[in-house]
Design an enzyme around this catalytic site. Sequence first.
Site, PDB file in Angstrom:
ATOM      1  N   ARG A   1     -54.328 -46.500  52.543  1.00  0.00           N
ATOM      2  CA  ARG A   1     -53.316 -46.369  51.409  1.00  0.00           C
ATOM      3  C   ARG A   1     -52.066 -46.958  51.853  1.00  0.00           C
ATOM      4  O   ARG A   1     -51.258 -47.200  51.160  1.00  0.00           O
ATOM      5  CB  ARG A   1     -53.031 -44.815  51.172  1.00  0.00           C
ATOM      6  CG  ARG A   1     -52.168 -44.556  50.181  1.00  0.00           C
ATOM      7  CD  ARG A   1     -51.436 -43.149  50.574  1.00  0.00           C
ATOM      8  NE  ARG A   1     -52.336 -42.165  50.037  1.00  0.00           N
ATOM      9  CZ  ARG A   1     -52.017 -40.776  50.337  1.00  0.00           C
ATOM     10  NH1 ARG A   1     -51.082 -40.777  51.155  1.00  0.00           N
ATOM     11  NH2 ARG A   1     -52.833 -39.773  49.994  1.00  0.00           N
ATOM     12  N   TYR A   2     -51.793 -46.981  53.324  1.00  0.00           N
ATOM     13  CA  TYR A   2     -50.435 -47.394  53.833  1.00  0.00           C
ATOM     14  C   TYR A   2     -50.770 -48.764  54.577  1.00  0.00           C
ATOM     15  O   TYR A   2     -51.914 -48.714  55.041  1.00  0.00           O
ATOM     16  CB  TYR A   2     -49.824 -46.586  54.785  1.00  0.00           C
ATOM     17  CG  TYR A   2     -49.545 -45.094  54.163  1.00  0.00           C
ATOM     18  CD1 TYR A   2     -48.364 -44.795  53.366  1.00  0.00           C
ATOM     19  CD2 TYR A   2     -50.387 -43.935  54.321  1.00  0.00           C
ATOM     20  CE1 TYR A   2     -48.161 -43.744  52.674  1.00  0.00           C
ATOM     21  CE2 TYR A   2     -49.770 -42.834  53.672  1.00  0.00           C
ATOM     22  CZ  TYR A   2     -48.808 -42.616  53.079  1.00  0.00           C
ATOM     23  OH  TYR A   2     -48.512 -41.491  52.348  1.00  0.00           O
ATOM     24  N   ARG A  14     -51.862 -48.046  58.600  1.00  0.00           N
ATOM     25  CA  ARG A  14     -52.685 -47.087  59.138  1.00  0.00           C
ATOM     26  C   ARG A  14     -53.826 -46.742  58.124  1.00  0.00           C
ATOM     27  O   ARG A  14     -53.464 -46.932  56.872  1.00  0.00           O
ATOM     28  CB  ARG A  14     -52.110 -45.748  59.423  1.00  0.00           C
ATOM     29  CG  ARG A  14     -51.263 -45.378  58.404  1.00  0.00           C
ATOM     30  CD  ARG A  14     -49.934 -44.477  59.084  1.00  0.00           C
ATOM     31  NE  ARG A  14     -48.897 -43.887  58.311  1.00  0.00           N
ATOM     32  CZ  ARG A  14     -47.877 -44.417  57.592  1.00  0.00           C
ATOM     33  NH1 ARG A  14     -47.723 -45.967  57.457  1.00  0.00           N
ATOM     34  NH2 ARG A  14     -47.210 -43.568  56.726  1.00  0.00           N
ATOM     35  N   CYS A  23     -62.831 -24.378  54.831  1.00  0.00           N
ATOM     36  CA  CYS A  23     -61.451 -23.902  54.427  1.00  0.00           C
ATOM     37  C   CYS A  23     -61.423 -23.905  52.767  1.00  0.00           C
ATOM     38  O   CYS A  23     -61.853 -25.004  52.336  1.00  0.00           O
ATOM     39  CB  CYS A  23     -60.317 -24.506  54.905  1.00  0.00           C
ATOM     40  SG  CYS A  23     -60.200 -25.012  56.657  1.00  0.00           S
ATOM     41  N   ARG A  81     -60.519 -31.787  50.705  1.00  0.00           N
ATOM     42  CA  ARG A  81     -61.651 -32.796  50.341  1.00  0.00           C
ATOM     43  C   ARG A  81     -62.837 -32.013  49.950  1.00  0.00           C
ATOM     44  O   ARG A  81     -64.065 -32.007  50.319  1.00  0.00           O
ATOM     45  CB  ARG A  81     -61.896 -33.657  51.635  1.00  0.00           C
ATOM     46  CG  ARG A  81     -61.003 -34.575  52.072  1.00  0.00           C
ATOM     47  CD  ARG A  81     -61.321 -35.852  52.599  1.00  0.00           C
ATOM     48  NE  ARG A  81     -60.291 -36.517  52.738  1.00  0.00           N
ATOM     49  CZ  ARG A  81     -59.366 -36.767  54.072  1.00  0.00           C
ATOM     50  NH1 ARG A  81     -60.037 -36.188  55.139  1.00  0.00           N
ATOM     51  NH2 ARG A  81     -58.497 -37.487  54.294  1.00  0.00           N
ATOM     52  N   ASP A 115     -52.335 -29.635  47.813  1.00  0.00           N
ATOM     53  CA  ASP A 115     -52.756 -30.947  46.681  1.00  0.00           C
ATOM     54  C   ASP A 115     -53.284 -30.116  45.419  1.00  0.00           C
ATOM     55  O   ASP A 115     -53.683 -29.049  45.267  1.00  0.00           O
ATOM     56  CB  ASP A 115     -53.671 -31.849  47.289  1.00  0.00           C
ATOM     57  CG  ASP A 115     -53.201 -32.602  48.612  1.00  0.00           C
ATOM     58  OD1 ASP A 115     -51.923 -32.947  48.347  1.00  0.00           O
ATOM     59  OD2 ASP A 115     -53.824 -32.611  49.518  1.00  0.00           O
TER      60      ASP A 115
END
Length: 335
Positions: free
Chosen positions: A82-83, A86, A99, A104, A260
């Site tokens: 995305r960047y 990295r 969790c 995800r 998110d």
Amino acid sequence: MLQTVSLAELAHRFRSDLSHLEQVAAVYPCRISSYYAGLITAPHDPIWRQCVPSVEELDDTVQLPDPLDEERLSPVPGLIHRYPDRAVLLVSNRCATYCRFCMRKRKVGCSGGESDLPAAYAYIAATPQLRDIILSGGDPLMLPDDELHQILSTLRRIPHVEIIRIGSRIPVTNPSRITPALCRMLAEHHPLYLNTHFNHPMELTPEADQACSLLADAGIQLGNQTVLLKGVNDDSLTMQKLLTGLLRLRVRPYYLHQMDLVRGTAHFRTPLEQGRDLIGSLRGKISGMAIPHFVIDLPGGKGKVPVLPDSLHRDDNGWQVQTCSGEWVRYTDPV
Ligand SMILES: *Cc1c(COP(=O)(O)O)cnc(C)c1O
Ligand code: SF4
């Protein structure tokens, strides 16, 4: 071998009926390590809320499974780019404990959607601007030492890969996995950073302390990414205990994440202004070293943006700046 407890065992321990949660676990996998389950003191305490399924997960049908558009941003399966400099490489699809708020949730613990590691290595090797590779998943430390060693060695053979980061919740959910042998192997691949994921002071146990010490003694820089979770850590005092406790464990708080907009996690989400006010409340009270950046990862893969208290106003004479106790102070740039 990872020791886990089943929902039935948990139900027995707390004399409650959890059979209705099996239908949730059929949609979003459930796994709780024995160690992490051992931290639960009562039903619905902050540890329980993080790992025991809730029927509320199925109520949420509006949000998207992948709001950050990770699949679209993957040039090859399992590599999220995305960047410019990295990328995130998903090396394992499993975790020691799943969790309930996982970003995800659409894929961890599920079959299918496997990463294509050879294609990912080829892409990284052919993309010279990539100098920072983040191993994630799932949890990279679920892999056996030799497999992880292979992945790290392969990346280290690519000259433009300067640093490697590992994102892992193992120090929190299965700290005995952090062995001297693992740390010796990891230390062959410096510069190596590890960002772990403590969310509550109850997780700062002697076992976790020992795991972090082994990693830190191996020269691995430890950071922490916390998720702001309703009913778990969304008050200033809990957050202060967590963040100052992390420094004691030689872990530097890095990010505090706004939840998110992931399907199945709505019951954990706090309003954005609550997080902004919470992070503002820490300044001045605890070491600046303990204060992470509060960030929102914008939908559509637009990236992380820091959310800051509104402490700067411009007027005709220069600046008004608000102190941590709320007082407005004039600041003028010298001419
Ligand atoms: C968070 C993230 C990174 C790392 O961001 P930093 O701000 O450098 O920690 C890289 N790629 C993706 C896709 C991410 O979500
Ligand atoms: S350890 Fe990380 S990847 Fe695994 S379930 Fe938890 S948040 Fe998701």
